[in-house]
Scaffold this motif. Structure first.
Motif, PDB file in Angstrom:
ATOM      1  N   THR A  92      36.467  39.709 -17.774  1.00  0.00           N
ATOM      2  CA  THR A  92      37.125  38.571 -18.829  1.00  0.00           C
ATOM      3  C   THR A  92      36.258  38.255 -19.261  1.00  0.00           C
ATOM      4  OG1 THR A  92      35.379  37.406 -17.187  1.00  0.00           O
ATOM      5  CG2 THR A  92      37.800  37.792 -15.502  1.00  0.00           C
ATOM      6  N   GLY A  93      35.372  38.488 -20.009  1.00  0.00           N
ATOM      7  CA  GLY A  93      34.274  38.357 -20.542  1.00  0.00           C
ATOM      8  C   GLY A  93      33.154  36.924 -20.152  1.00  0.00           C
ATOM      9  N   VAL A  94      33.452  37.334 -18.975  1.00  0.00           N
ATOM     10  CA  VAL A  94      32.610  36.316 -18.025  1.00  0.00           C
ATOM     11  C   VAL A  94      31.807  36.870 -17.789  1.00  0.00           C
ATOM     12  CG1 VAL A  94      32.938  33.532 -17.424  1.00  0.00           C
ATOM     13  CG2 VAL A  94      34.229  34.336 -19.308  1.00  0.00           C
ATOM     14  N   GLY A  95      30.741  36.030 -17.541  1.00  0.00           N
ATOM     15  CA  GLY A  95      29.540  36.823 -16.846  1.00  0.00           C
ATOM     16  C   GLY A  95      30.012  35.828 -15.364  1.00  0.00           C
ATOM     17  N   SER A  96      28.928  36.516 -14.228  1.00  0.00           N
ATOM     18  CA  SER A  96      29.668  36.543 -12.400  1.00  0.00           C
ATOM     19  C   SER A  96      29.046  34.751 -12.689  1.00  0.00           C
ATOM     20  CB  SER A  96      29.152  36.863 -11.323  1.00  0.00           C
ATOM     21  OG  SER A  96      30.103  37.961 -12.016  1.00  0.00           O
ATOM     22  N   PRO A  97      27.864  33.856 -13.609  1.00  0.00           N
ATOM     23  CA  PRO A  97      26.834  33.001 -13.064  1.00  0.00           C
ATOM     24  C   PRO A  97      27.824  32.275 -13.936  1.00  0.00           C
ATOM     25  CG  PRO A  97      25.472  34.043 -13.524  1.00  0.00           C
ATOM     26  CD  PRO A  97      26.957  35.413 -13.717  1.00  0.00           C
ATOM     27  N   MET A  98      29.149  31.887 -14.899  1.00  0.00           N
ATOM     28  CA  MET A  98      30.447  31.474 -14.518  1.00  0.00           C
ATOM     29  C   MET A  98      30.807  30.770 -13.673  1.00  0.00           C
ATOM     30  SD  MET A  98      30.235  31.326 -18.970  1.00  0.00           S
ATOM     31  CE  MET A  98      31.596  29.692 -19.168  1.00  0.00           C
ATOM     32  N   ALA A  99      31.538  31.826 -12.799  1.00  0.00           N
ATOM     33  CA  ALA A  99      32.228  31.738 -12.281  1.00  0.00           C
ATOM     34  C   ALA A  99      31.808  30.498 -10.791  1.00  0.00           C
ATOM     35  CB  ALA A  99      33.075  33.122 -11.401  1.00  0.00           C
ATOM     36  N   LEU A 100      31.089  31.294 -10.670  1.00  0.00           N
ATOM     37  CA  LEU A 100      30.200  29.779  -9.483  1.00  0.00           C
ATOM     38  C   LEU A 100      31.310  28.932  -9.432  1.00  0.00           C
ATOM     39  CD1 LEU A 100      25.741  31.114  -8.550  1.00  0.00           C
ATOM     40  CD2 LEU A 100      28.526  31.559  -7.704  1.00  0.00           C
ATOM     41  N   GLY A 101      31.605  27.984  -8.609  1.00  0.00           N
ATOM     42  CA  GLY A 101      31.721  26.511  -8.730  1.00  0.00           C
ATOM     43  C   GLY A 101      33.392  26.294  -8.995  1.00  0.00           C
ATOM     44  N   GLN A 102      33.878  27.558  -9.287  1.00  0.00           N
ATOM     45  CA  GLN A 102      35.237  27.908  -9.806  1.00  0.00           C
ATOM     46  C   GLN A 102      35.896  27.993  -8.731  1.00  0.00           C
ATOM     47  OE1 GLN A 102      35.974  26.396 -12.928  1.00  0.00           O
ATOM     48  NE2 GLN A 102      33.881  26.650 -13.117  1.00  0.00           N
ATOM     49  N   VAL A 103      37.122  28.582  -8.656  1.00  0.00           N
ATOM     50  CA  VAL A 103      38.106  29.016  -7.445  1.00  0.00           C
ATOM     51  C   VAL A 103      38.650  30.547  -7.710  1.00  0.00           C
ATOM     52  CG1 VAL A 103      38.537  26.691  -6.746  1.00  0.00           C
ATOM     53  CG2 VAL A 103      39.986  27.939  -8.027  1.00  0.00           C
ATOM     54  N   ILE A 104      38.868  30.726  -6.075  1.00  0.00           N
ATOM     55  CA  ILE A 104      39.884  31.791  -6.378  1.00  0.00           C
ATOM     56  C   ILE A 104      40.910  32.010  -5.538  1.00  0.00           C
ATOM     57  CG2 ILE A 104      38.606  33.093  -4.302  1.00  0.00           C
ATOM     58  CD1 ILE A 104      38.903  35.544  -5.657  1.00  0.00           C
ATOM     59  N   LYS A 105      42.358  32.191  -5.978  1.00  0.00           N
ATOM     60  CA  LYS A 105      43.603  31.638  -5.445  1.00  0.00           C
ATOM     61  C   LYS A 105      44.139  32.061  -5.304  1.00  0.00           C
ATOM     62  CE  LYS A 105      44.677  26.970  -7.343  1.00  0.00           C
ATOM     63  NZ  LYS A 105      45.374  25.942  -7.746  1.00  0.00           N
ATOM     64  N   VAL A 106      45.131  32.321  -4.090  1.00  0.00           N
ATOM     65  CA  VAL A 106      45.686  33.993  -3.764  1.00  0.00           C
ATOM     66  C   VAL A 106      47.045  33.435  -4.015  1.00  0.00           C
ATOM     67  CG1 VAL A 106      47.045  35.038  -1.653  1.00  0.00           C
ATOM     68  CG2 VAL A 106      43.821  34.834  -2.449  1.00  0.00           C
ATOM     69  N   TYR A 107      47.874  34.111  -4.137  1.00  0.00           N
ATOM     70  CA  TYR A 107      49.466  33.735  -4.547  1.00  0.00           C
ATOM     71  C   TYR A 107      50.579  34.320  -3.861  1.00  0.00           C
ATOM     72  CZ  TYR A 107      48.440  31.144  -8.441  1.00  0.00           C
ATOM     73  OH  TYR A 107      47.661  30.307  -9.159  1.00  0.00           O
TER      74      TYR A 107
END
Length: 124
Positions: A92-107
């Motif tokens: 993603t070009g984004v480190g895991s700390p930036m994922a904190l507070g975001q959401v994971i969605k299943v479709y």
């Protein structure tokens, strides 16, 4: 479910693993042409709003949306529809700390969200 990978922005991302139950049984045939069909995605936003601000990735670091390649195939076992994935990379070009507070969605098979959870730190 996240680990930082890579030494450059283009090789940094998340390493995904999941063990899901009650997913869409239509995903047993694999995803359709819809990029969100049977998908697992990290998105910017919250579960309380139906529309997020988009997928979590750095458009300057990677040329294509890496979440378009992350999907599950369901399996019916003992009347329960399951899906498992282990060690699947999303550059993603984004480190895991930036994922904190975001959401994971299943479709589901049709690209409709069926589950959502906020990403938090796991503490034993």
């Amino acid at each position: 479910i996240f680990e930082r990978m890579g030494k450059t922005a283009a090789t940094t991302g998340q390493l995904l693993s999941w063990d899901l139950e009650e997913v869409d049984r239509d995903c047993a045939k694999g995803p359709s042409a819809d990029p969100k069909s049977c998908a697992v995605r990290v998105e910017v936003g919250s579960c309380s709003t139906p529309v997020t601000q988009g997928d979590l990735y750095d458009e300057a670091a990677v040329t294509k949306n890496p979440w378009d390649c992350v999907s599950y195939t369901s399996l019916v076992a003992e009347r329960i529809v399951k899906a498992r994935g282990h060690g699947l990379p999303a550059y993603t070009g984004v480190g895991s700390p930036m994922a904190l507070g975001q959401v994971i969605k299943v479709y589901d098979y049709h690209g409709v969200p069926m589950a959502c959870a906020e990403i938090t730190l796991f503490e034993e």
